[in-house]
Design an enzyme around this catalytic site. Structure first.
Site, PDB file in Angstrom:
ATOM      1  CB  THR A  62      -0.946   0.027   1.217  1.00  0.00           C
ATOM      2  OG1 THR A  62      -0.165  -0.055   2.422  1.00  0.00           O
ATOM      3  CG2 THR A  62      -1.939  -1.130   1.165  1.00  0.00           C
ATOM      4  CG  ASP A 103     -10.339   5.676  -3.428  1.00  0.00           C
ATOM      5  OD1 ASP A 103      -9.482   4.944  -2.889  1.00  0.00           O
ATOM      6  OD2 ASP A 103     -10.307   6.920  -3.332  1.00  0.00           O
ATOM      7  CE1 TYR A 126      -2.576  -0.246  -2.963  1.00  0.00           C
ATOM      8  CE2 TYR A 126      -4.001   1.644  -3.342  1.00  0.00           C
ATOM      9  CZ  TYR A 126      -3.724   0.468  -2.673  1.00  0.00           C
ATOM     10  OH  TYR A 126      -4.605   0.005  -1.726  1.00  0.00           O
TER      11      TYR A 126
END
Length: 281
Positions: A62, A103, A126
């Site tokens: 992340t 998102d 990502y």
């Protein structure tokens, strides 16, 4: 029911473990030391041996900015290869796979709410790998839930709320961007919906999960620090450049999730409850 958790020591995995503990449910928790999800043979052997009914796939890379260069290879291995390995194993062993997405699979160029059917168009590494992970889940897992979330905060990891609170200890003034809009998501709400999907046997597919209401980062920061002496000032994204592209408007449509009967608090209420909890410790 036999439960397997990947990324069990991360921000979401830890939250999920505590939730299952409170409910008295047994599970097998793994991180990279117990199960290297990027090793297809290891994943297949582990899942075949344990025969889980449910795999909560919380493991992910992340570091959004590092994914653009120095972390590009590990971002690909964990988010794409690792997810594919779990999806294949889940499909071959009739397990339900719960995959957490983001998102960032959207470009953020529209002012409309992003529905579960909106076509993804990621603009950073990502987001690309998380979307490719979605595709792998859809291709290989027979039973799956893809849960897209955004702006995650919680007790057990690094996140925006902790960053703001820590900066406020040493700064009288902070600047935060006010032209990126989304929905904050508490890991507690996310973990509860992950288990809700399984318990209620919701229809397989894609769901969006965040708190209700939306805001920009400046508004989020202002609410976090409203009881401190630190002043928050708005700036534009152009004044605060970052290596990876951030969506300007990535507000997820929550109508499908709300239709399941799952109750979503506002982000303000969730934030206040979270901060009250951490203040007690």
């Amino acid at each position: 029911m036999k439960i397997l958790i990947t990324g069990a020591n991360g921000q979401l995995g830890t939250e999920l473990r505590h939730l299952l503990d409170r409910r008295g449910l047994e599970y097998r928790a793994t991180d990279a030391k117990e199960l290297d999800i990027t090793d297809a043979d290891a994943v297949n052997a582990y899942v075949k041996d344990f025969q889980p009914d449910v795999i909560y796939h919380c493991a992910a890379y992340t570091a959004v900015d590092k994914a653009e260069d120095e972390g590009k290879a590990i971002n690909q291995k964990v988010n794409v290869d690792g997810t594919k390995n779990l999806a294949v194993a889940a499909g071959e062993n009739d397990a339900t796979l719960v995959y957490i997405s983001t998102d960032y699979v959207f470009d953020g160029d529209t002012d409309e709410l992003y529905t579960v059917d909106h076509k993804p168009a990621p603009r950073n590494e990502y987001g690309r790998t998380k979307y490719e992970g979605e595709l792998a889940v859809q291709q290989y897992a027979k039973k799956y839930y893809i849960i897209r979330t955004s702006w995650v905060f919680g007790e057990y990891g690094h996140n925006f709320v902790y960053t703001m609170l820590n900066l406020a200890k040493t700064h009288d003034t902070l600047t935060v961007v006010n032209d990126q809009y989304g929905r904050p998501s508490w890991t507690k709400t996310l973990a509860e919906f992950m288990t809700f999907a399984i318990d209620q046997k919701l229809g397989y597919g894609i769901y969006h999960l965040s708190e209700d209401n939306s805001c920009n980062w400046y508004e989020f920061a202002t609410e976090i620090l409203k009881d401190t002496d630190t002043k928050v000032l708005p700036v534009t994204s152009a004044e605060y450049p970052q290596k990876a592209w951030r969506p300007r408007h990535s507000i997820l449509d929550l109508s499908k999730t709300k239709a399941t009967g799952f109750e979503l608090p506002t982000w303000q209420d969730a934030l206040h409850e979270f901060m009250a909890e951490i203040a007690e410790w």
